[in-house]
Design a protein around this motif. Structure first.
Motif, PDB file in Angstrom:
ATOM      1  N   ARG A   1      -3.288   6.720  -0.585  1.00  0.00           N
ATOM      2  CA  ARG A   1      -3.520   5.691  -1.639  1.00  0.00           C
ATOM      3  C   ARG A   1      -5.296   5.568  -2.631  1.00  0.00           C
ATOM      4  O   ARG A   1      -5.914   5.474  -2.772  1.00  0.00           O
ATOM      5  N   ALA A   2      -5.997   5.399  -1.071  1.00  0.00           N
ATOM      6  CA  ALA A   2      -7.542   5.110  -1.108  1.00  0.00           C
ATOM      7  C   ALA A   2      -8.472   6.387  -1.781  1.00  0.00           C
ATOM      8  O   ALA A   2      -9.126   6.627  -2.997  1.00  0.00           O
TER       9      ALA A   2
ATOM     10  N   MET B   1       0.853  -1.563   0.054  1.00  0.00           N
ATOM     11  CA  MET B   1      -0.267   0.178  -0.238  1.00  0.00           C
ATOM     12  C   MET B   1       0.969   1.345  -0.474  1.00  0.00           C
ATOM     13  O   MET B   1       0.303   2.254   0.567  1.00  0.00           O
ATOM     14  N   SER B   2       2.332   1.394   0.077  1.00  0.00           N
ATOM     15  CA  SER B   2       2.912   2.330  -0.521  1.00  0.00           C
ATOM     16  C   SER B   2       2.254   3.879  -1.601  1.00  0.00           C
ATOM     17  O   SER B   2       2.189   3.441  -2.198  1.00  0.00           O
ATOM     18  N   VAL B   3       2.113   5.080  -1.010  1.00  0.00           N
ATOM     19  CA  VAL B   3       1.668   5.289  -1.777  1.00  0.00           C
ATOM     20  C   VAL B   3       3.292   6.090  -3.000  1.00  0.00           C
ATOM     21  O   VAL B   3       2.370   6.862  -3.982  1.00  0.00           O
TER      22      VAL B   3
ATOM     23  N   SER C   1      -7.703   6.731  -5.722  1.00  0.00           N
ATOM     24  CA  SER C   1      -8.154   5.945  -6.123  1.00  0.00           C
ATOM     25  C   SER C   1      -9.905   6.749  -5.803  1.00  0.00           C
ATOM     26  O   SER C   1     -10.318   6.196  -6.991  1.00  0.00           O
TER      27      SER C   1
ATOM     28  N   ARG D   1       8.986  -0.383   0.706  1.00  0.00           N
ATOM     29  CA  ARG D   1       7.828  -0.561   0.700  1.00  0.00           C
ATOM     30  C   ARG D   1       6.902   0.106   2.644  1.00  0.00           C
ATOM     31  O   ARG D   1       7.329  -0.411   3.678  1.00  0.00           O
TER      32      ARG D   1
ATOM     33  N   GLU E   1       3.594  -0.377   4.902  1.00  0.00           N
ATOM     34  CA  GLU E   1       2.004  -1.400   5.193  1.00  0.00           C
ATOM     35  C   GLU E   1       1.173  -0.461   5.227  1.00  0.00           C
ATOM     36  O   GLU E   1       1.796   1.153   5.604  1.00  0.00           O
ATOM     37  N   HIS E   2      -0.665  -0.295   5.096  1.00  0.00           N
ATOM     38  CA  HIS E   2      -1.193   0.603   4.954  1.00  0.00           C
ATOM     39  C   HIS E   2      -1.444   1.294   5.684  1.00  0.00           C
ATOM     40  O   HIS E   2      -2.024   2.649   5.817  1.00  0.00           O
TER      41      HIS E   2
ATOM     42  N   HIS F   1      -0.676   5.718   4.484  1.00  0.00           N
ATOM     43  CA  HIS F   1       0.100   5.116   3.102  1.00  0.00           C
ATOM     44  C   HIS F   1      -1.665   4.619   2.869  1.00  0.00           C
ATOM     45  O   HIS F   1      -1.731   5.260   1.320  1.00  0.00           O
ATOM     46  N   GLY F   2      -2.204   4.422   3.165  1.00  0.00           N
ATOM     47  CA  GLY F   2      -3.450   3.686   3.048  1.00  0.00           C
ATOM     48  C   GLY F   2      -3.960   4.682   2.624  1.00  0.00           C
ATOM     49  O   GLY F   2      -5.546   4.706   1.459  1.00  0.00           O
TER      50      GLY F   2
END
Length: 488
Positions: free
Chosen positions: A168-169, A1-3, A172, A138, A140-141, A164-165
């Motif tokens: 990323r969310a 989940m890395s940005v 998206s 790398r 994590e979320h 990062h999660g």
């Protein structure tokens, strides 16, 4: 989940394409990646803290510094170069950053060098040599990606922890909702220390392969020139920017014809500005909504779904609830209450402030926004004001925005701000401050008469005061608290 990994992959996939164009010229994808490797080595030599400050103007430098920090497994702390010195140094100290990535011209613009951390000037690095190869870390979320400071009620900025999660969310969510593709071109002028400038105007286009055009300062004539030259499909600004673009005398509808998406956020868009912009340029401005705590975007009113004064429907995977702020009880459709938001883009909490975090987040994961609003039967959200800025006049709840909307429609008024002043009989009375359009004369009786013709009697300002310029935040939002403080 890395940005950062989606950005790295996209830049590697099209290494010779111009990913960024800023005030210093175009930058190819491979140039950004190599610069990030150089910056990562320099950051590693400069300090060891988990956090890295980034103090740069809007442009290619920010993604280079951010990619460098994330490649080392560190957390980025975007720094607002418009803050007062003591506020900026407080943030550096509070975040624990021992290194701040900056540039000489940035420090010259500020007029001082902040203390508390080593300053790493990008222009001192040798970008022409071969960088030290490294495999980017790398994440994590739930790993912390960004510590983004926002104003606190105590006067001290609070560090919003975005994982990062979270980022990323939200990338998206925006991409899917607005139906972006790599063929879109973004034009950005919002500072990258601002959550929207960071996520929507930097991380999203780079990860999606869209070219992005930056300029560090908002100059209306320059924005029109960039529109003509680059034909962007997406532009985002604050309401005052759209008002200023209307002042460009030689701007024509064709200059804006490439835009399929013009978004306004940060504060309510005046109906008068929205209407004039549409009539003159044929562009329907879409209002959006979000908070630093939500990474930031939660709602956008798509042009094809335009509803006046609405910020649109919630983005995918976001749940919104309107509640009674006193009880937390959900209210029926059409009722006005506090907006609560839940989704994968909602922050982890406030850095080092567990009590503040507990006040902001409910046990089941909703963010108490502090904003008042209502939902219509189709799920479109309407913002009515901030709970803390609500006026209570003779027992009636009144939000400054309603009065400001009327003031802004006066032909002489460019912008306005309304605050409450104590009154022994009615509790509070509205007091208005106005900034005039260029060449307009201040006519208090005319402005008050205009309000009387368009507002209920108890909402009409008890007085109107003229300011050459309303106090604004670094992103252009009218600061009602500064207006209030000026009365003390």
């Amino acid at each position: 989940m890395s940005v950062h990994w989606p950005i790295i992959r996209r830049l590697l996939f099209r290494p010779l394409a111009h990913a960024v164009v800023d005030d210093r010229g175009p930058r190819r994808g491979i140039e950004l990646l190599l610069a990030a490797l150089h910056a990562a080595s320099a950051i590693e030599r400069a300090g060891s803290s988990r956090t890295v400050g980034v103090l740069l103007p809007t442009g290619a430098g920010f993604p280079v510094a951010a990619l460098a920090a994330w490649s080392l497994g560190r957390t980025v702390v975007p720094l607002n170069y418009l803050l007062k010195r003591d506020e900026l140094e407080y943030i550096i100290t509070d975040s624990g950053a021992d290194t701040v990535v900056t540039a000489g011209p940035m420090l010259e613009f500020m007029g001082y060098e902040p203390s508390g951390a080593r300053l790493l000037r990008l222009e001192t690095l040798d970008f022409k040599s071969a960088p030290e190869p490294r495999l980017p870390a790398r994440a994590e979320h739930d790993d912390l990606a960004v510590l983004l400071y926002t104003s606190g009620t105590s006067g001290k900025p609070k560090g919003v922890m975005l994982s990062h999660g979270n980022l990323r969310a939200n990338m998206s969510q925006i991409f899917r909702y607005a139906n972006f593709s790599r063929h879109d071109v973004m034009l950005g002028v919002l500072p990258q220390f601002h959550s929207f400038g960071m996520t929507a105007l930097t991380l999203l286009p780079l990860a999606a392969g869209m070219k992005v055009i930056y300029t560090a300062r908002f100059v209306p004539q320059k924005i029109v020139r960039l529109l003509r030259e680059h034909r962007p499909t997406f532009f985002v600004g604050i309401p005052s920017m759209y008002g200023a673009l209307l002042s460009v005398k030689d701007a024509a509808p064709d200059d804006f014809a490439s835009l399929r998406f013009a978004v306004s956020g940060g504060e309510p868009l005046s109906g008068a500005v929205a209407d004039e912009f549409h009539q003159r340029f044929g562009v329907r401005i879409a209002e959006g909504y979000g908070l630093t705590e939500t990474s930031p975007v939660t709602n956008v009113c798509l042009p094809e779904e335009y509803r006046r004064a609405s910020v649109g429907r919630a983005l995918p995977d976001i749940e919104e609830r309107i509640v009674d702020p006193a009880t937390g009880r959900s209210l029926p459709v059409g009722s006005e209450g506090e907006i609560w938001i839940k989704g994968p883009n909602v922050m982890k909490g406030y850095f080092g402030l567990p009590d503040e975090t507990a006040k902001a987040l409910t046990p089941d994961g909703f963010l108490r926004t502090g904003d008042m609003g209502k939902l219509d039967p189709d799920g479109f959200l309407y913002i009515t004001g901030r709970i803390k800025e609500m006026l209570i006049i003779a027992g009636e709840n009144v939000f400054p925005r309603e009065i400001e909307e009327v003031l802004d429609r006066h032909p002489a008024v460019a912008a306005s701000g309304v605050v409450g002043i104590p009154d022994p009989v009615r509790g509070e009375l509205p007091l208005a401050f106005v900034e005039l359009k260029e060449g307009a004369a201040f006519d208090k009786p005319s402005i008050i008469a205009h309000c009387r013709a368009n507002l209920a009697g108890y909402k009409v300002p008890t007085d109107v005061r003229h300011l050459d310029a309303l106090p604004r935040s670094p992103t252009g939002k009218v600061l009602r608290r500064a207006l209030k403080a000026s009365l003390a």
